[in-house]
Design an enzyme around this catalytic site. Structure first.
Site, PDB file in Angstrom:
ATOM      1  N   THR A  54       0.894  -1.202  -0.043  1.00  0.00           N
ATOM      2  CA  THR A  54      -0.275   0.142   0.300  1.00  0.00           C
ATOM      3  C   THR A  54       1.141   0.481   0.102  1.00  0.00           C
ATOM      4  O   THR A  54       2.198   1.311   0.217  1.00  0.00           O
ATOM      5  CB  THR A  54      -1.059   0.450   1.245  1.00  0.00           C
ATOM      6  N   CYS A  55       0.259   2.188   0.342  1.00  0.00           N
ATOM      7  CA  CYS A  55       1.285   3.651   0.265  1.00  0.00           C
ATOM      8  C   CYS A  55       2.062   3.990   1.229  1.00  0.00           C
ATOM      9  O   CYS A  55       3.087   4.875   1.664  1.00  0.00           O
ATOM     10  CB  CYS A  55       0.212   4.530  -0.106  1.00  0.00           C
ATOM     11  N   ARG A  57       3.184   0.833   3.531  1.00  0.00           N
ATOM     12  CA  ARG A  57       3.560  -0.490   3.391  1.00  0.00           C
ATOM     13  C   ARG A  57       4.149  -1.280   2.633  1.00  0.00           C
ATOM     14  O   ARG A  57       2.947  -1.252   1.329  1.00  0.00           O
ATOM     15  CB  ARG A  57       3.100  -1.339   4.751  1.00  0.00           C
ATOM     16  N   SER A 116      -1.560   2.006  11.171  1.00  0.00           N
ATOM     17  CA  SER A 116      -1.601   3.166   9.786  1.00  0.00           C
ATOM     18  C   SER A 116      -1.292   4.464  10.465  1.00  0.00           C
ATOM     19  O   SER A 116      -1.144   4.354  11.513  1.00  0.00           O
ATOM     20  CB  SER A 116      -3.117   3.249   9.863  1.00  0.00           C
ATOM     21  N   GLU A 121      -8.324   4.523   9.944  1.00  0.00           N
ATOM     22  CA  GLU A 121      -8.208   4.675   8.466  1.00  0.00           C
ATOM     23  C   GLU A 121      -9.290   3.462   7.918  1.00  0.00           C
ATOM     24  O   GLU A 121      -8.017   1.957   8.571  1.00  0.00           O
ATOM     25  CB  GLU A 121      -7.521   5.081   7.386  1.00  0.00           C
ATOM     26  N   GLN A 123      -9.279   1.786   4.820  1.00  0.00           N
ATOM     27  CA  GLN A 123      -9.250   1.536   3.486  1.00  0.00           C
ATOM     28  C   GLN A 123      -8.322   0.571   4.178  1.00  0.00           C
ATOM     29  O   GLN A 123      -8.212  -0.340   2.964  1.00  0.00           O
ATOM     30  CB  GLN A 123      -8.590   3.141   2.606  1.00  0.00           C
ATOM     31  N   GLY A 194      -7.494   9.644 -12.583  1.00  0.00           N
ATOM     32  CA  GLY A 194      -6.813   8.689 -11.866  1.00  0.00           C
ATOM     33  C   GLY A 194      -8.783   8.507 -11.714  1.00  0.00           C
ATOM     34  O   GLY A 194      -8.586   8.962 -11.479  1.00  0.00           O
ATOM     35  N   ALA A 195      -9.253   7.293 -11.605  1.00  0.00           N
ATOM     36  CA  ALA A 195     -10.088   6.679 -11.865  1.00  0.00           C
ATOM     37  C   ALA A 195     -10.373   5.996 -10.508  1.00  0.00           C
ATOM     38  O   ALA A 195     -11.688   4.701 -10.547  1.00  0.00           O
ATOM     39  CB  ALA A 195     -11.404   6.087 -12.368  1.00  0.00           C
ATOM     40  N   GLY A 196      -9.616   5.289  -9.454  1.00  0.00           N
ATOM     41  CA  GLY A 196      -9.071   4.177  -8.481  1.00  0.00           C
ATOM     42  C   GLY A 196     -10.566   4.903  -7.367  1.00  0.00           C
ATOM     43  O   GLY A 196     -10.534   5.427  -7.156  1.00  0.00           O
TER      44      GLY A 196
END
Length: 428
Positions: A54-55, A57, A116, A121, A123, A194-196
């Site tokens: 992830t952003c 880890r 986190s 969070e 997500q 982006g469209a995630g």
């Protein structure tokens, strides 16, 4: 030390506490890279693996001995770094290893949002699920069970505690930052690259403040079009988006590109045509979508994911009161998993232990009976029955203790002691 299946649970990785963003983005793995990365680690001796990237880890969850699988992880990550000086420890300098029960607890805390940058969070739970699904073919039964239970832990924490109360995300932080730059956001325009899920969340937050989502650019035009229509905007290709840097007030970037897509060469001359009008760029991607040089242009306010998560973290003070309750759930579920894991080796170990001791009984019985040839067949049978009964008496309490220890989550240690005391090799 090995686990009940002959290998221990390990987590090897880096996160936002141990590595800066410019290192983390080098270690980030896209979903398409996961199978090859895990195949390489398993070729080095791991019997199961899941890669969570992830952003914040990049972590390898493994069922493996310490060596050489762990070395393979550091080697794989190290190849993504620039050539280090001779004294450098490479990727190890930025990383950590947790073993067995600590590894289980680590994943549970990750899934719960306790580890986190933004406390609580939500997500991350979806990211844990995606990592497990991307690694299914190589996870193996133990890690399957571990990740299933980790998702359960995350759900329990969010249901039974207030750890996720309020809004404290990088997306909501981006809205707050833009508000400080422009004041009232109503009527401002935003360009979305982006469209995630992250881009959609941030765009929705901006639209809720009255921002006009004028463009959504993404390689997948169908999804981009759906988001744009829902938010009252329109979709264009990524190549068409650069000209709109001259007019948008806010640019939000969250693509899955492996390198910067917003470069000085692409947007520098366009931004110069703004004649000093402020431009807020929110870069939520890892690896980063925006070259740092773009942030040096006049009146450009560039925020990367670490900047935004730092802002968001300031909004989590109320959540901190919920940490003890969340940690209790993590500890309780760790005990349950460890009891299950410790019990995996109990039955085969007991069978091996009894077989080994029974073989000794048979050998000694045969030796004794050779010296007691005068005994009748009935008496010889009685002697054999006596030896079996005596063996059962001796083995009863160790067997009961081992089973009870496994149910209480302590079977792992007793299995190790049993193997050492009786020279039993761990299973391959």
């Amino acid at each position: 030390m090995t686990g009940p299946l002959g290998a221990g649970i390990k987590v090897v990785g880096v996160n936002h506490r141990t590595a800066p963003l410019d290192v983390r983005e080098r270690f980030a793995h896209g979903a398409h890279e996961v199978p090859a990365a895990l195949a390489r680690i398993m070729a080095a001796g791991a019997s199961g693996g899941v890669l969570l990237s992830t952003c914040n880890r990049t972590e390898f969850y493994l069922l493996a001995e310490d060596e050489p699988a762990l070395d393979a992880v550091w080697s794989l990550l190290g190849e993504r770094l620039p050539a280090p000086p001779a004294a450098s420890g490479g990727a190890r300098e930025y990383g950590y290893v947790a073993r067995d029960r600590d590894a289980v607890r680590h994943l549970y805390r990750v899934s719960a949002g306790l580890d986190s940058m933004i406390l609580g969070e939500s997500q991350i739970q979806g990211q844990v699920r995606e990592a497990w699904e991307a690694s299914r073919a190589q996870a193996g039964p133990v890690l399957h069970r571990l990740f299933q239970t980790a998702l359960h832990v995350g759900s329990r924490v969010r249901t039974e505690t207030g750890l996720g109360m309020g809004t404290a995300s990088a997306a909501s932080a981006g809205v707050a930052v833009a508000g400080k730059i422009f004041g009232d956001l109503a009527g401002r325009s935003a360009l979305i690259l982006g469209a995630g899920d992250m881009a959609e969340l941030a765009a929705t937050c901006l639209a809720a403040e009255g921002v006009q989502i004028t463009l959504v650019a993404n390689r997948t035009q169908e999804r981009a079009r759906a988001i744009a229509e829902r938010l009252g905007g329109r979709a264009v290709s990524l190549e068409e988006a650069w000209a709109h840097f001259a007019t948008a007030d806010i640019v939000l970037c969250s693509t899955a590109a492996p390198h910067a897509v917003v470069t000085w060469e692409r947007v520098g001359p366009v931004i110069a045509a703004r004649r000093g009008r402020p431009l807020c760029i929110l870069d939520l991607a890892v690896p980063r979508d925006v070259e740092p040089a773009v942030g040096q242009l006049e009146n450009v306010f560039l925020y990367d994911v670490d900047d935004l998560q730092t802002v968001a973290a300031q909004a989590t003070a109320r959540r901190r009161d919920e940490i003890p309750a969340a940690e209790r759930i993590v500890d309780e579920e760790t005990d349950l998993f460890w009891a299950w894991y410790g019990g995996l080796g109990v039955v085969p170990a007991i069978k091996e232990f009894r077989a080994r001791v029974d073989a000794l009984r048979v050998t000694e019985l045969e030796r004794a009976l050779r010296q007691l040839e005068h005994l009748s067949p009935e008496d010889r049978a009685r002697v054999e029955q006596f030896s079996q009964a005596l063996l059962n008496k001796f083995l009863h309490q160790p067997t009961v203790a081992l089973r009870e220890a496994a149910e209480a989550g302590h079977g792992y240690g007793l299995l190790e002691a049993l193997r050492r005391l009786f020279g039993m090799e761990p299973p391959a």
